[in-house]
Enzyme design. Structure first.
Site, short mmCIF file in Angstrom:
data_model
loop_
_atom_site.label_atom_id
_atom_site.label_comp_id
_atom_site.label_asym_id
_atom_site.label_seq_id
_atom_site.Cartn_x
_atom_site.Cartn_y
_atom_site.Cartn_z
N GLU A 226 -6.99 -12.05 6.86
CA GLU A 226 -7.16 -13.21 5.98
C GLU A 226 -6.54 -14.44 6.67
O GLU A 226 -7.17 -15.48 6.75
CB GLU A 226 -6.51 -12.97 4.62
CG GLU A 226 -6.75 -14.13 3.67
CD GLU A 226 -6.22 -13.93 2.26
OE1 GLU A 226 -6.02 -12.78 1.83
OE2 GLU A 226 -6.00 -14.95 1.57
N ARG A 304 1.39 -13.25 -6.67
CA ARG A 304 0.69 -12.10 -7.24
C ARG A 304 1.69 -11.03 -7.68
O ARG A 304 1.46 -10.32 -8.66
CB ARG A 304 -0.37 -11.54 -6.30
CG ARG A 304 -1.33 -10.56 -7.00
CD ARG A 304 -2.55 -10.23 -6.18
NE ARG A 304 -3.58 -11.25 -6.26
CZ ARG A 304 -4.50 -11.35 -7.23
NH1 ARG A 304 -4.53 -10.45 -8.20
NH2 ARG A 304 -5.39 -12.31 -7.22
N GLU A 708 -9.54 -4.15 -4.39
CA GLU A 708 -8.11 -3.87 -4.24
C GLU A 708 -7.52 -2.96 -5.32
O GLU A 708 -6.66 -2.12 -5.00
CB GLU A 708 -7.30 -5.17 -4.25
CG GLU A 708 -7.58 -6.10 -3.10
CD GLU A 708 -6.96 -7.46 -3.35
OE1 GLU A 708 -7.53 -8.23 -4.14
OE2 GLU A 708 -5.89 -7.73 -2.80
N1 MTE Z 1 -13.01 -1.92 2.13
C1 MTE Z 1 -13.28 -1.72 3.45
N2 MTE Z 1 -14.10 -0.73 3.80
N3 MTE Z 1 -12.70 -2.50 4.41
C2 MTE Z 1 -11.83 -3.50 4.08
O1 MTE Z 1 -11.33 -4.20 4.98
N4 MTE Z 1 -10.66 -4.72 2.29
C3 MTE Z 1 -10.15 -4.66 0.92
C4 MTE Z 1 -11.26 -4.27 -0.05
N5 MTE Z 1 -11.96 -3.11 0.43
C5 MTE Z 1 -11.53 -3.74 2.71
C6 MTE Z 1 -12.19 -2.92 1.75
C7 MTE Z 1 -9.56 -5.91 0.47
S1 MTE Z 1 -7.97 -6.25 0.92
C8 MTE Z 1 -10.25 -6.79 -0.31
S2 MTE Z 1 -9.51 -8.21 -0.87
C9 MTE Z 1 -11.64 -6.55 -0.71
O2 MTE Z 1 -12.16 -5.37 -0.14
C10 MTE Z 1 -12.50 -7.73 -0.30
O3 MTE Z 1 -13.83 -7.55 -0.54
P1 MTE Z 1 -14.52 -7.85 -1.96
O4 MTE Z 1 -13.95 -9.13 -2.45
O5 MTE Z 1 -15.93 -7.94 -1.62
O6 MTE Z 1 -14.16 -6.71 -2.85
N1 HPA Z 2 -5.26 -12.71 -3.42
C1 HPA Z 2 -5.61 -12.42 -2.15
N2 HPA Z 2 -5.63 -13.30 -1.19
C2 HPA Z 2 -5.26 -14.54 -1.47
C3 HPA Z 2 -4.87 -14.91 -2.76
C4 HPA Z 2 -4.89 -13.95 -3.79
O1 HPA Z 2 -4.58 -14.20 -4.97
N3 HPA Z 2 -4.55 -16.20 -2.72
C5 HPA Z 2 -4.73 -16.60 -1.45
N4 HPA Z 2 -5.16 -15.61 -0.69
MO1 MOS Z 3 -7.45 -8.63 0.30
S1 MOS Z 3 -5.43 -8.29 0.59
O1 MOS Z 3 -7.12 -9.89 -0.85
O2 MOS Z 3 -7.80 -9.40 1.75
#
Ligand code: MTE
Ligand code: HPA
Ligand code: MOS
Length: 753
Positions: A226, A304, A708
């Site tokens: 990120e 958070r 998450e």
């Molecule tokens: N799943 C896979 N396979 N690989 C990833 O890197 N990241 C996780 C989750 N699932 C991740 C994953 C994290 S930290 C987040 S914030 C969300 O996927 C982001 O994707 P989304 O917003 O589409 O759910």
């Molecule tokens: N969640 C995950 N990533 C982020 C956030 C949050 O609330 N704010 C900024 N980056």
């Molecule tokens: Mo997920 S820790 O919000 O990239």
């Protein structure tokens, strides 16, 4: 619908940064990082490296044409150290050479002399001298101070949770091409292309419109990309800019583990007060967040933690404080859950300890305090569409909690050297970036004259399957077959100002934007079809399905392809760029109150484990979950997210141990010593029952975010293990320190026995 990447993944044909065909003239970069955790640079000797055959340049802070500053929230992080070194691996110099091998040998030839300074690795030590990355914050509801004396039992203690290495399969990496007139095109493995674009522009002292960042997909991010893909992209781009050559920088696994930040370890002091009916009257916790050497995302992660400090419970009187402590470790960063798992762990630890002292099962306290509709979170939002009790009861019914408990009790009566334990955990996770500003998404949709479609959004595919969901949204809204649609790479030139793909909001924000873009095109096409079919005044009678035009829900002979040709002939726009912003959310940081989340995700897990009390090893027998998906638009993907999240949560609570010595050096610094769960350490059974729940209006197609939250189910494993261990040895002292490694388990089993 299957994950659209499944076939190319399976055949090894999916493209990641290191798979991009190498262009002629490409140079390779490697980074020299600080060998000490804290000190002042006395002398940096680059001569031997510079003199090596095949070395084209060795760059340091003084070569930066713009600003040597990559701090996102707080401007406290240099791209390259100039004087003071703050952690082992802190980048100092970039070597650029004709091959990766030469670059690495040149890095090894760099000599540095350092005046050493004291090293701090413990957040409590930093707290002692108030060395914070950002000002401490407190969320409060009611006033615990007023009710302690009225509680029938008050329990206090300390808890600790360790950090976690992301272990994305693709390490951090960038491949950058200089274009004409000083413009640059960057391929990088990032969750935040716009962040990379902004920081590269800052470092080079140029405008964002000269920088194009393109991401096809990334090989996992889990939060680790990120913010922390950015420095490597900046370093590679700096080199490409100065040498005017394509530059590739891919971290080795060893460098990636050593030099990048991880999940924040936290240490806690808690106090919890209960009534005779097991209601929690008061809860207070001080959270010491180990932030590392720069703020990075720590202030947002702190936030958070505050938002999830009350877990899935209603706490009438609570005070949650987080101190973001500066230490000499790589800046800790986002990791799936983003500070929430830590805050949930300490509350569960407090409940567990209170339960032991009261002589009741923890689930009695858990059940008595579950959040209900209308209850206030400490941050002022009211629980709406709350599924905490429904999930819990559904779990009791579908999985037969009572027979399960009896089975565990029977096993423990019949076995003296192996013991079973179980634990429940109720999940409540807020969906939206806690920083309201970031809750916006964009999509660009083109329909080509042959009827095929491309979609570009700001979202990053990182294995979670979000591009498949985006494609589903477009297919459903346009009424064309999924095979007609392609999801394009994520590119800052096509879709600008994107938020990171994070906070589990990727599908909601960008899916809703895709929906808006497709609806706008559909609106125009309805008018074209209405004209063609002689009902110009009532275009709303027209709809599209199965690549055919419908009137009053009846199919006509008019196909999607004919319609597109007609629309083009009539000079109607077949493209749309849409913007979506989550409605209704806000937060007042002065009052620390508001309505920050679009909705919450709920669920409950019951976990059973078996401990081998001779060896201190254990197995997870089963994790049975009732989870609130809303109405899932892709159950296969969503189940995959839960299973993956659970595996990662299990690792966090069991075998993944980030041990740092007093010199600030990682002790387990490779994948042969830092263990992530394998097929033997994940639960033997994961059973996920979807809760029949109302689709949430802000979730795209009512399909709730799933990225998450499920990681938090892993928390139950820690407490199930402690309960199994107690069956063997009721005397060991309760440490409440995660992860419960096999080593810790063994030592506790024989403590005071
Ligand atoms: N799943 C896979 N396979 N690989 C990833 O890197 N990241 C996780 C989750 N699932 C991740 C994953 C994290 S930290 C987040 S914030 C969300 O996927 C982001 O994707 P989304 O917003 O589409 O759910
Ligand atoms: N969640 C995950 N990533 C982020 C956030 C949050 O609330 N704010 C900024 N980056
Ligand atoms: Mo997920 S820790 O919000 O990239």
């Amino acid at each position: 619908m299957k994950n659209i990447d499944a076939k190319s993944h399976l055949r090894g044909e999916s493209i990641y940064v290191d798979d991009i065909p190498v262009r002629e003239g490409t140079l390779y970069a490697a980074v020299f990082g600080s060998p000490m955790a804290h000190g002042l640079i006395k002398k940096l000797d680059l001569d031997a490296a510079r003199a090596m055959d095949g070395v084209h340049g060795v760059l340091t802070a003084c070569d930066i044409p713009g600003v040597n500053q990559i701090g996102g929230i707080v401007e406290d992080e240099l791209l390259l150290a100039d004087h003071e070194l703050h952690y082992i691996g802190m980048p100092v110099a970039i070597v650029v050479a004709e091959s990766e091998g030469i670059a690495k040998r040149a890095v090894a030839a760099i000599r540095i002399e350092i005046d050493e300074l004291p090293v701090v690795v413990d957040p409590r030590q930093a707290h002692g001298v108030q060395d914070y990355l950002t000002a401490p914050r407190t969320f409060a509801i009611g006033d615990p101070a007023e009710v302690w004396s009225e509680c029938s039992r008050v329990v206090s203690g300390r808890a600790d949770i360790g950090g976690q290495e992301h272990v994305y399969l693709e390490t951090q990496g960038t491949y950058v091409f200089p274009l004409e007139s000083g413009n640059l095109k960057i391929h990088t493995s990032t969750q935040a292309p716009t962040h990379v674009q902004r920081m590269v522009a800052r470092v080079l002292g140029t405008a964002m419109h000269r920088i194009e960042v393109d991401v096809i997909r990334i090989g996992g991010g889990f939060g680790g990309k990120e913010d922390q893909a950015t420095p490597w992209a900046c370093m590679a781009t700096l080199a490409a800019h100065i040498l005017n050559r394509p530059v590739k920088l891919i971290l080795s696994r060893a460098d990636d583990i050593r030099m990048t930040g991880k999940r924040h370890p936290y240490s806690f002091d808690f106090r919890i007060g209960l009534d005779r009916d097991h209601k929690i009257r008061a809860y207070e916790v001080d959270c010491f967040q180990n932030g590392g050497a720069a703020a990075d995302l720590s202030p947002a992660i702190m936030e958070r933690s505050l938002f999830h400090g009350s877990g899935s419970y209603y706490l009438p009187n609570a005070k949650i404080t987080v101190y973001s402590c500066r230490t000499n470790l790589p800046p800790n960063t986002a990791f799936r859950g983003f500070g929430a798992p830590q805050a949930m762990f300490v509350l569960e630890a407090a409940i567990f300890k209170a339960a032991e002292e009261l002589g009741v099962a923890p689930e009695v306290i858990q059940r008595a305090n579950l959040l209900q509709d209308g209850d206030l979170f400490p941050y002022g939002q009211q629980a709406e569409g709350c599924r905490a009790v429904t999930c819990w009861e559904e779990l009791e019914q579908t999985h037969g909690m009572e027979p399960l408990k009896e089975e565990v009790a029977l096993f423990n009566r019949e076995n003296s050297l192996r013991k079973k334990g179980y634990a429940l955990f109720p999940l409540c996770f807020g969906i939206s970036f806690t920083n309201t500003m970031l809750n916006q998404g964009r999509a660009l949709v083109h329909v080509y004259t042959d009827g095929s479609v491309t979609v570009t959004t700001g979202v990053i595919e990182m294995g979670q399957g979000v591009n498949t969901k985006i494609l589903q949204v477009a297919a459903r809204t346009l009424g064309v077959s999924p095979g007609r649609i392609r999801v394009e790479s994520t590119n800052t030139t096509r879709v600008a100002n994107s938020s990171p793909t994070a906070a589990s909001t990727g599908a909601d924000l960008n899916g809703n934007a895709t929906l808006l873009a497709c609806r706008a095109i559909v609106g125009r096409l309805q008018r074209v079809a209405a004209q063609e079919l002689g009902c110009s005044d009532t275009p709303e009678r027209i709809s599209f399905c199965d690549e055919r035009v419908f009137i009053d829900a009846m199919p006509t002979a008019f196909t999607w392809f004919e319609l597109i040709s007609r629309a083009y002939a009539r000079r109607v726009s077949l493209s749309e760029h849409a913007h979506y912003a989550t409605p209704e959310i806000y937060f007042d940081k002065e009052k620390e109150k508001g309505h920050p989340f679009a909705y919450h995700v709920y669920g409950t897990v019951i976990t059973t484990v078996t401990v081998d009390c001779v060896r201190g090893t254990y197995e997870i027998d089963a994790m049975r979950v009732v989870h609130d998906f809303g109405s899932s638009m892709n159950p296969d993907l969503d189940l995959g997210q839960i299973e993956g999240g659970i595996a990662q949560g299990v690792g966090l609570m069991t075998i993944e141990e980030l041990l740092v010595n007093e010199q600030g050096r990682l002790v387990y610094d490779s994948l042969s010593s830092y263990k992530v769960p394998d097929i033997y350490s994940v639960p033997k059974l994961v059973d996920i029952v979807p809760l029949d729940s109302e689709p949430s209006p802000h979730a795209v197609f009512g399909s709730k975010a799933v990225g998450e939250p499920p990681l938090c189910y892993g928390i139950s494993v820690y407490f199930a293990l402690v309960r199994a261990m107690r069956e063997f040895n009721p005397q060991f002292s309760l440490q409440l320190s995660a992860p419960m490694t096999h080593q810790k388990c063994l030592l506790s089993l024989y403590e005071n026995l």
